[in-house]
Design a protein around this motif. Structure first.
Motif, PDB file in Angstrom:
ATOM      1  N   CYS A 186      11.844 -45.488 -19.164  1.00  0.00           N
ATOM      2  CA  CYS A 186      12.417 -46.634 -18.452  1.00  0.00           C
ATOM      3  C   CYS A 186      11.299 -47.646 -18.239  1.00  0.00           C
ATOM      4  CB  CYS A 186      13.007 -46.183 -17.122  1.00  0.00           C
ATOM      5  SG  CYS A 186      13.495 -47.551 -16.040  1.00  0.00           S
ATOM      6  N   ALA A 187      11.450 -48.788 -18.880  1.00  0.00           N
ATOM      7  CA  ALA A 187      10.451 -49.844 -18.766  1.00  0.00           C
ATOM      8  C   ALA A 187      10.925 -50.881 -17.759  1.00  0.00           C
ATOM      9  CB  ALA A 187      10.227 -50.489 -20.124  1.00  0.00           C
ATOM     10  N   ALA A 188      10.033 -51.263 -16.857  1.00  0.00           N
ATOM     11  CA  ALA A 188      10.371 -52.197 -15.785  1.00  0.00           C
ATOM     12  C   ALA A 188       9.689 -53.532 -16.002  1.00  0.00           C
ATOM     13  CB  ALA A 188       9.963 -51.614 -14.437  1.00  0.00           C
ATOM     14  N   SER A 189      10.437 -54.596 -15.735  1.00  0.00           N
ATOM     15  CA  SER A 189       9.894 -55.951 -15.900  1.00  0.00           C
ATOM     16  C   SER A 189       9.418 -56.475 -14.549  1.00  0.00           C
ATOM     17  CB  SER A 189      10.972 -56.892 -16.443  1.00  0.00           C
ATOM     18  OG  SER A 189      12.026 -57.001 -15.494  1.00  0.00           O
ATOM     19  N   THR A 190       8.294 -55.959 -14.087  1.00  0.00           N
ATOM     20  CA  THR A 190       7.744 -56.405 -12.824  1.00  0.00           C
ATOM     21  C   THR A 190       6.236 -56.173 -12.824  1.00  0.00           C
ATOM     22  OG1 THR A 190       7.701 -56.048 -10.425  1.00  0.00           O
ATOM     23  CG2 THR A 190       8.277 -54.152 -11.777  1.00  0.00           C
ATOM     24  N   SER A 191       5.536 -57.090 -12.158  1.00  0.00           N
ATOM     25  CA  SER A 191       4.084 -56.938 -12.074  1.00  0.00           C
ATOM     26  C   SER A 191       3.675 -56.051 -10.903  1.00  0.00           C
ATOM     27  CB  SER A 191       3.448 -58.318 -11.927  1.00  0.00           C
ATOM     28  OG  SER A 191       3.924 -58.942 -10.748  1.00  0.00           O
ATOM     29  N   ILE A 192       4.667 -55.647 -10.093  1.00  0.00           N
ATOM     30  CA  ILE A 192       4.360 -54.804  -8.929  1.00  0.00           C
ATOM     31  C   ILE A 192       5.034 -53.442  -9.076  1.00  0.00           C
ATOM     32  CG2 ILE A 192       3.874 -56.671  -7.316  1.00  0.00           C
ATOM     33  CD1 ILE A 192       6.772 -56.363  -6.292  1.00  0.00           C
ATOM     34  N   PHE A 193       5.089 -52.962 -10.303  1.00  0.00           N
ATOM     35  CA  PHE A 193       5.747 -51.686 -10.602  1.00  0.00           C
ATOM     36  C   PHE A 193       5.184 -50.553  -9.746  1.00  0.00           C
ATOM     37  CE2 PHE A 193       7.904 -48.575 -13.110  1.00  0.00           C
ATOM     38  CZ  PHE A 193       7.021 -47.517 -13.303  1.00  0.00           C
ATOM     39  N   SER A 194       3.897 -50.588  -9.494  1.00  0.00           N
ATOM     40  CA  SER A 194       3.241 -49.458  -8.837  1.00  0.00           C
ATOM     41  C   SER A 194       3.731 -49.215  -7.417  1.00  0.00           C
ATOM     42  CB  SER A 194       1.721 -49.657  -8.836  1.00  0.00           C
ATOM     43  OG  SER A 194       1.382 -50.809  -8.086  1.00  0.00           O
ATOM     44  N   ILE A 195       4.352 -50.206  -6.778  1.00  0.00           N
ATOM     45  CA  ILE A 195       4.783 -50.005  -5.397  1.00  0.00           C
ATOM     46  C   ILE A 195       6.156 -49.340  -5.308  1.00  0.00           C
ATOM     47  CG2 ILE A 195       3.538 -52.100  -4.742  1.00  0.00           C
ATOM     48  CD1 ILE A 195       6.317 -53.323  -4.077  1.00  0.00           C
ATOM     49  N   PHE A 196       6.853 -49.274  -6.443  1.00  0.00           N
ATOM     50  CA  PHE A 196       8.220 -48.759  -6.424  1.00  0.00           C
ATOM     51  C   PHE A 196       8.260 -47.237  -6.475  1.00  0.00           C
ATOM     52  CE2 PHE A 196      11.067 -52.354  -6.720  1.00  0.00           C
ATOM     53  CZ  PHE A 196      10.238 -53.384  -7.146  1.00  0.00           C
ATOM     54  N   THR A 197       9.197 -46.656  -5.723  1.00  0.00           N
ATOM     55  CA  THR A 197       9.598 -45.284  -5.974  1.00  0.00           C
ATOM     56  C   THR A 197      10.597 -45.332  -7.120  1.00  0.00           C
ATOM     57  OG1 THR A 197       9.259 -44.430  -3.739  1.00  0.00           O
ATOM     58  CG2 THR A 197      10.904 -43.319  -5.082  1.00  0.00           C
ATOM     59  N   MET A 198      10.313 -44.592  -8.164  1.00  0.00           N
ATOM     60  CA  MET A 198      11.162 -44.593  -9.354  1.00  0.00           C
ATOM     61  C   MET A 198      11.977 -43.303  -9.398  1.00  0.00           C
ATOM     62  SD  MET A 198      10.437 -47.474 -10.618  1.00  0.00           S
ATOM     63  CE  MET A 198      11.426 -47.309 -12.108  1.00  0.00           C
ATOM     64  N   GLY A 199      13.205 -43.441  -9.824  1.00  0.00           N
ATOM     65  CA  GLY A 199      14.061 -42.264  -9.883  1.00  0.00           C
ATOM     66  C   GLY A 199      14.936 -42.252 -11.125  1.00  0.00           C
ATOM     67  N   TRP A 200      15.331 -41.066 -11.498  1.00  0.00           N
ATOM     68  CA  TRP A 200      16.337 -40.861 -12.537  1.00  0.00           C
ATOM     69  C   TRP A 200      17.559 -40.231 -11.881  1.00  0.00           C
ATOM     70  CZ3 TRP A 200      16.180 -42.757 -17.356  1.00  0.00           C
ATOM     71  CH2 TRP A 200      14.948 -43.116 -17.888  1.00  0.00           C
ATOM     72  N   TYR A 201      18.700 -40.838 -12.123  1.00  0.00           N
ATOM     73  CA  TYR A 201      19.982 -40.337 -11.656  1.00  0.00           C
ATOM     74  C   TYR A 201      20.843 -40.063 -12.877  1.00  0.00           C
ATOM     75  CZ  TYR A 201      18.856 -41.997  -6.933  1.00  0.00           C
ATOM     76  OH  TYR A 201      18.278 -42.194  -5.703  1.00  0.00           O
ATOM     77  N   ARG A 202      21.904 -39.282 -12.676  1.00  0.00           N
ATOM     78  CA  ARG A 202      22.837 -39.066 -13.767  1.00  0.00           C
ATOM     79  C   ARG A 202      24.268 -39.008 -13.225  1.00  0.00           C
ATOM     80  NH1 ARG A 202      21.184 -32.829 -15.439  1.00  0.00           N
ATOM     81  NH2 ARG A 202      22.093 -31.773 -13.609  1.00  0.00           N
ATOM     82  N   GLN A 203      25.173 -39.355 -14.117  1.00  0.00           N
ATOM     83  CA  GLN A 203      26.584 -39.314 -13.749  1.00  0.00           C
ATOM     84  C   GLN A 203      27.368 -38.755 -14.920  1.00  0.00           C
ATOM     85  OE1 GLN A 203      28.254 -43.045 -12.393  1.00  0.00           O
ATOM     86  NE2 GLN A 203      29.888 -41.965 -11.296  1.00  0.00           N
TER      87      GLN A 203
END
Length: 118
Positions: free
Chosen positions: A22-39
């Motif tokens: 999952c690639a994110a378009s943000t310069s502050i990626f490091s501050i985010f909690t990243m998660g994977w969900y499924r449905q």
């Protein structure tokens, strides 16, 4: 606004492996909690795994020991390595980014299909 683009889904036999990205378009990626969900069809969206800005991880009981979440802040990317896949892992997998930064930030990707054949 942060755009999240997932890749790596597909069809795999039971017991096989896949790696989602999952690639994110943000310069502050490091501050985010990243998660994977499924449905899965007919079911609610559920948390699969998450990783904080500090690298702490959390897994659903059903995937613990089989899936590994990781992040590369230099590439603004989060990964989900999925091993020993089972038919019940079949679902659309979504990437999520959360942060408390200038308010509550919560973003979702479009999802990628993972199908495990038994």
């Amino acid at each position: 606004q942060v755009q999240l683009v997932e890749s790596g889904g597909g069809l795999v036999q039971a017991g096989g492996s896949l790696r989602l990205s999952c690639a994110a378009s943000t310069s502050i990626f490091s501050i985010f909690t990243m998660g994977w969900y499924r449905q899965a069809p007919g079911k609610q969206r559920e948390l699969v795994a998450s990783i904080t800005s500090g690298g702490s991880t959390n897994y659903a009981a059903s995937v613990k020991g089989r899936f590994t979440i990781s992040r590369d802040n230099a590439k603004n990317t989060v990964y989900l390595q999925m091993n020993s896949l089972k038919a019940e892992d079949t679902a659309v997998y979504y990437c999520n980014a959360k942060a408390a930064y200038k308010g509550v930030q919560n973003f979702w990707g479009q999802g990628t299909q993972v199908t495990v054949s038994s």
